[in-house]
Design a protein around this motif. Structure first.
Motif, PDB file in Angstrom:
ATOM      1  N   LEU A  95       0.824  -1.188  -0.086  1.00 12.99           N
ATOM      2  CA  LEU A  95       0.164   0.176  -0.074  1.00 12.99           C
ATOM      3  C   LEU A  95       0.694   1.194  -0.098  1.00 12.99           C
ATOM      4  O   LEU A  95       0.612   2.188  -0.640  1.00 12.99           O
ATOM      5  CB  LEU A  95      -0.809  -0.222   1.187  1.00 12.99           C
ATOM      6  CG  LEU A  95      -1.796   0.953   1.233  1.00 12.99           C
ATOM      7  CD1 LEU A  95      -2.779   1.522   0.182  1.00 12.99           C
ATOM      8  CD2 LEU A  95      -2.504   1.164   2.755  1.00 12.99           C
ATOM      9  N   LEU A  96       1.747   1.135   0.927  1.00 17.16           N
ATOM     10  CA  LEU A  96       2.880   2.567   0.846  1.00 17.16           C
ATOM     11  C   LEU A  96       3.727   2.754  -0.432  1.00 17.16           C
ATOM     12  O   LEU A  96       3.754   3.544  -1.082  1.00 17.16           O
ATOM     13  CB  LEU A  96       3.934   2.135   2.041  1.00 17.16           C
ATOM     14  CG  LEU A  96       3.361   2.293   3.406  1.00 17.16           C
ATOM     15  CD1 LEU A  96       4.394   1.948   4.326  1.00 17.16           C
ATOM     16  CD2 LEU A  96       2.924   3.799   3.722  1.00 17.16           C
TER      17      LEU A  96
ATOM     18  N   VAL B  24       9.250  -2.112  -9.372  1.00 17.10           N
ATOM     19  CA  VAL B  24       8.536  -2.184 -10.644  1.00 17.10           C
ATOM     20  C   VAL B  24       7.191  -1.609 -10.725  1.00 17.10           C
ATOM     21  O   VAL B  24       6.714  -0.774 -11.105  1.00 17.10           O
ATOM     22  CB  VAL B  24       8.495  -3.461 -11.151  1.00 17.10           C
ATOM     23  CG1 VAL B  24       7.515  -3.513 -12.247  1.00 17.10           C
ATOM     24  CG2 VAL B  24       9.828  -4.278 -11.677  1.00 17.10           C
ATOM     25  N   LEU B  25       6.792  -1.974  -9.120  1.00 12.29           N
ATOM     26  CA  LEU B  25       5.231  -1.371  -8.954  1.00 12.29           C
ATOM     27  C   LEU B  25       5.364   0.022  -8.519  1.00 12.29           C
ATOM     28  O   LEU B  25       4.441   0.754  -9.138  1.00 12.29           O
ATOM     29  CB  LEU B  25       5.075  -2.105  -7.594  1.00 12.29           C
ATOM     30  CG  LEU B  25       3.686  -1.835  -7.132  1.00 12.29           C
ATOM     31  CD1 LEU B  25       2.509  -2.234  -8.239  1.00 12.29           C
ATOM     32  CD2 LEU B  25       2.995  -2.658  -5.777  1.00 12.29           C
ATOM     33  N   PHE B  26       6.421   0.610  -7.869  1.00 12.57           N
ATOM     34  CA  PHE B  26       6.355   1.931  -7.470  1.00 12.57           C
ATOM     35  C   PHE B  26       6.573   2.637  -8.983  1.00 12.57           C
ATOM     36  O   PHE B  26       5.917   3.861  -9.169  1.00 12.57           O
ATOM     37  CB  PHE B  26       7.889   2.289  -6.764  1.00 12.57           C
ATOM     38  CG  PHE B  26       7.947   3.719  -6.429  1.00 12.57           C
ATOM     39  CD1 PHE B  26       7.412   4.247  -5.492  1.00 12.57           C
ATOM     40  CD2 PHE B  26       8.884   4.424  -7.393  1.00 12.57           C
ATOM     41  CE1 PHE B  26       7.400   5.731  -5.223  1.00 12.57           C
ATOM     42  CE2 PHE B  26       9.025   5.692  -6.970  1.00 12.57           C
ATOM     43  CZ  PHE B  26       8.189   6.417  -5.868  1.00 12.57           C
ATOM     44  N   LEU B  27       7.409   2.438  -9.815  1.00 12.49           N
ATOM     45  CA  LEU B  27       7.757   3.016 -11.194  1.00 12.49           C
ATOM     46  C   LEU B  27       6.258   2.893 -12.042  1.00 12.49           C
ATOM     47  O   LEU B  27       5.775   4.159 -12.674  1.00 12.49           O
ATOM     48  CB  LEU B  27       8.821   2.339 -12.043  1.00 12.49           C
ATOM     49  CG  LEU B  27      10.418   2.852 -11.765  1.00 12.49           C
ATOM     50  CD1 LEU B  27      10.994   2.199 -12.721  1.00 12.49           C
ATOM     51  CD2 LEU B  27      10.176   4.491 -11.724  1.00 12.49           C
TER      52      LEU B  27
ATOM     53  N   GLY C 274      -4.820   3.908  10.130  1.00 12.22           N
ATOM     54  CA  GLY C 274      -3.768   4.322   9.147  1.00 12.22           C
ATOM     55  C   GLY C 274      -3.711   4.106   7.716  1.00 12.22           C
ATOM     56  O   GLY C 274      -3.772   4.600   6.821  1.00 12.22           O
ATOM     57  N   ARG C 275      -4.241   2.719   7.651  1.00 14.74           N
ATOM     58  CA  ARG C 275      -4.471   2.313   6.249  1.00 14.74           C
ATOM     59  C   ARG C 275      -5.509   3.067   5.559  1.00 14.74           C
ATOM     60  O   ARG C 275      -5.685   3.239   4.383  1.00 14.74           O
ATOM     61  CB  ARG C 275      -4.523   0.640   6.393  1.00 14.74           C
ATOM     62  CG  ARG C 275      -3.317  -0.147   6.432  1.00 14.74           C
ATOM     63  CD  ARG C 275      -3.577  -1.263   6.281  1.00 14.74           C
ATOM     64  NE  ARG C 275      -4.438  -1.926   7.245  1.00 14.74           N
ATOM     65  CZ  ARG C 275      -4.920  -3.407   7.282  1.00 14.74           C
ATOM     66  NH1 ARG C 275      -4.599  -4.170   6.384  1.00 14.74           N
ATOM     67  NH2 ARG C 275      -5.620  -3.573   8.381  1.00 14.74           N
ATOM     68  N   ALA C 276      -6.667   3.265   6.283  1.00  9.30           N
ATOM     69  CA  ALA C 276      -7.661   3.886   5.953  1.00  9.30           C
ATOM     70  C   ALA C 276      -7.560   5.398   5.647  1.00  9.30           C
ATOM     71  O   ALA C 276      -7.942   5.657   4.106  1.00  9.30           O
ATOM     72  CB  ALA C 276      -9.114   3.873   6.946  1.00  9.30           C
ATOM     73  N   LEU C 277      -6.656   5.914   6.096  1.00  8.48           N
ATOM     74  CA  LEU C 277      -6.246   7.268   5.959  1.00  8.48           C
ATOM     75  C   LEU C 277      -5.359   7.322   4.553  1.00  8.48           C
ATOM     76  O   LEU C 277      -5.740   8.247   3.610  1.00  8.48           O
ATOM     77  CB  LEU C 277      -5.297   8.085   6.886  1.00  8.48           C
ATOM     78  CG  LEU C 277      -4.650   9.258   6.573  1.00  8.48           C
ATOM     79  CD1 LEU C 277      -5.790  10.332   6.551  1.00  8.48           C
ATOM     80  CD2 LEU C 277      -3.845   9.634   7.868  1.00  8.48           C
ATOM     81  N   ILE C 278      -4.630   6.309   4.324  1.00 12.18           N
ATOM     82  CA  ILE C 278      -3.734   6.331   3.066  1.00 12.18           C
ATOM     83  C   ILE C 278      -4.721   6.157   1.804  1.00 12.18           C
ATOM     84  O   ILE C 278      -4.491   6.942   0.861  1.00 12.18           O
ATOM     85  CB  ILE C 278      -2.640   5.414   3.102  1.00 12.18           C
ATOM     86  CG1 ILE C 278      -1.501   5.752   4.184  1.00 12.18           C
ATOM     87  CG2 ILE C 278      -2.094   5.145   1.775  1.00 12.18           C
ATOM     88  CD1 ILE C 278      -0.692   4.776   4.645  1.00 12.18           C
ATOM     89  N   VAL C 279      -5.785   5.358   2.136  1.00  9.63           N
ATOM     90  CA  VAL C 279      -6.448   4.818   0.989  1.00  9.63           C
ATOM     91  C   VAL C 279      -7.136   6.152   0.531  1.00  9.63           C
ATOM     92  O   VAL C 279      -7.481   6.562  -0.700  1.00  9.63           O
ATOM     93  CB  VAL C 279      -7.446   3.633   1.370  1.00  9.63           C
ATOM     94  CG1 VAL C 279      -8.466   3.626   0.333  1.00  9.63           C
ATOM     95  CG2 VAL C 279      -6.456   2.338   1.198  1.00  9.63           C
TER      96      VAL C 279
END
Length: 497
Positions: free
Chosen positions: A4-5, A54-57, A314-319
């Motif tokens: 997720l990050l 790869v995922l980040f790019l 925290g995960r909810a905030l990021i999403v």
């Protein structure tokens, strides 16, 4: 969580880079080639780091592409009229922003098959409402960036700030006349009329500037405070309580929950009451984008505080944050309120519980929670606030500590004052007296604290990387105090439901 990050970091990084740099297809091709090389390395070596790279790019490319498709050229027919006196018809898109000397009206206009949105700066005495069909005459102009520092070090991208709301043109010293009023059952008009009736009720029950402060506490807005008093709130660090902020909404909702728990109301019912308070705030504020954002941030922080599940919150905030940015890419780089809301909510989720454990020596649960909440929110927004404004309030923490406990009471009393002003006529000031006292207390704290020697310092402009470094240090510090021993009682509090 790591995936997720990586995904959110890639999307945000691509959007942020594209916000300031215009580039063609070669950078996209280069990034995709790097991603292919990383994928090949992952297939050969089998290391997870290559796959994350790869995922980040890929997400960064997607983020940059998302901003590119959100960027629209200026409509040629309107662009040709810039600098000229024009007259056009349109629909008022949102509740006008009434200030001391004027009002700012956002109008959707269609001309020659092209649509755009214009911000008309008109007389504050023109009676205009959301949903009204209006005729506007004025000089058409393009919004431009301007310096917010005397030395010119900080630039505010006013053009991009307006563009996040679809506003592409300005019309200064405009004349606005209503052609066809919005019907009373128009959803936005109905919300706006309810809000105005509420504010008018406050004005009949409480004298100024306390009525404006009371309205700001409940429905947001600080323009009516006047330049001198607004400056006092800024210098004292109290201005978040009179803007659309998830911070003060969460404080109120948590105060309601705590009050219900003292009356032995079940935890689930208390949490529902807190969520209802947030929903009422959003509706009273007009259910605009800013109030919805504040409500979402408050609900996430409230969930973390009520359940102790900081990881899930925290995960909810990021999403939620990344979905909002994908919906409107301009929020990330050109909406200071968005960044401050995210930072404050993150502080309430992750920092506040850690700080509260170190304050276990404070006997009162309420005082300990209030101090932890204040310290966490102030620490979380400080780097971004200094980067954006350069204003460092040295009295913000003590001022907030003596004001925040009064906010739930002030909001409740102000709601009673508004209702009494709407229905009780000359008897309204009697029922509004508690609201008057509480709002007067807040005003006096702001004036006193802002008038102290060295109440605030001005920090010279500094580069973006320094702000990023400050947040990195803050994160490392949070990880350190999370692992550091806090004593047997604190450990028990940490594991308590």
């Amino acid at each position: 969580m790591i995936i997720l990050l990586v995904v959110s970091g890639g999307l945000a990084g691509g959007i942020f880079l594209r916000s300031f740099a215009v580039f063609g297809w070669p950078p996209y091709v280069f990034a995709l080639l790097l991603a292919l090389i990383g994928a090949a390395a992952w297939r050969v070596a089998g290391r997870k780091e290559y796959l994350l790279f790869v995922l980040f790019l890929a997400c960064a490319v997607l983020g940059a592409w998302r901003f590119s498709i959100a960027e629209k050229p200026l409509p040629p027919s309107f662009l040709a009229q810039v600098g000229q006196r024009v007259q056009f018809e349109g629909i008022v898109a949102s509740d006008p922003d009434v200030r001391e000397a004027n009002q700012r009206v956002i109008i959707d206009v269609e001309q020659g098959g092209e649509k755009t949105r214009v911000l008309a700066v008109a007389s504050r005495y023109s009676k205009v409402g959301v949903g009204d069909k209006v005729e506007v005459s004025g000089t058409l102009a393009l919004p431009e960036p301007f310096s917010t520092d005397t030395d010119g070090g900080r630039m505010f991208r006013y053009d991009k700030f307006l563009e996040k709301d679809g506003i592409r043109f300005l019309s200064d010293f405009a004349s606005v006349a209503v052609i066809d009023p919005a019907p009373w059952y128009h959803p936005s008009a109905l919300l706006a009329n309810t809000k105005h009736a509420f504010i008018d009720g406050l004005g009949r029950a409480i004298p100024e500037p306390y009525a404006t402060l009371a309205a700001g506490l409940i429905v947001g807005g600080k323009q009516g405070l006047g330049k001198e008093l607004l400056e006092a709130f800024i210098l004292s660090g109290l201005v978040p309580i009179v803007v659309l902020s998830g911070y003060n909404v969460m404080i109120v909702a948590e105060g309601i929950m705590r009050a219900l728990k003292t009356m032995r109301v079940p935890s689930r019912a208390s949490a529902i009451a807190g969520a209802v308070a947030v929903l009422l705030f959003v509706l009273m504020a007009g259910a605009g984008s800013a109030s919805i954002r504040a409500g979402l941030m408050a609900l996430i922080a409230l969930y973390a505080r009520a359940t102790g599940r900081s990881y899930a919150a925290g995960r909810a905030l990021i999403v939620v944050a990344i979905l909002m940015v994908l919906w409107n890419p301009y929020l990330l780089a050109f909406d200071p309120g968005f960044g401050l809301s995210i930072a404050a909510t993150a502080g309430l989720i992750w920092l506040s519980p850690l700080i509260e454990l170190r304050l276990i020596w404070i006997a009162s649960d309420f005082c300990r929670s209030m101090l932890a909440t204040t310290l966490a929110a102030q620490a979380a927004v400080l780097p971004l606030l200094l980067y954006e404004t350069g204003m460092l309030s040295l009295v913000a923490i003590p001022a907030n500590l003596v004001v925040l406990p009064m906010i739930p009471l002030a909001m409740a009393a102000s709601a009673v004052a508004a209702v009494s002003g709407m229905f009780l006529g000359v008897l309204a000031p009697v029922f509004a007296f508690p609201a008057y006292l509480l709002n007067a207390y807040i005003v006096e704290v702001a004036r006193f604290s802002s008038g102290l020697p060295l109440a605030a310092l001005h920090i010279p402009p500094f580069p973006l990387w320094l702000m990023v470094l400050a947040y990195a240090v803050l994160i490392l510090f949070a990880r350190y105090i999370c692992k550091a021993p806090v004593g047997v009682y604190a450990r028990g509090a940490l594991s308590a439901p």
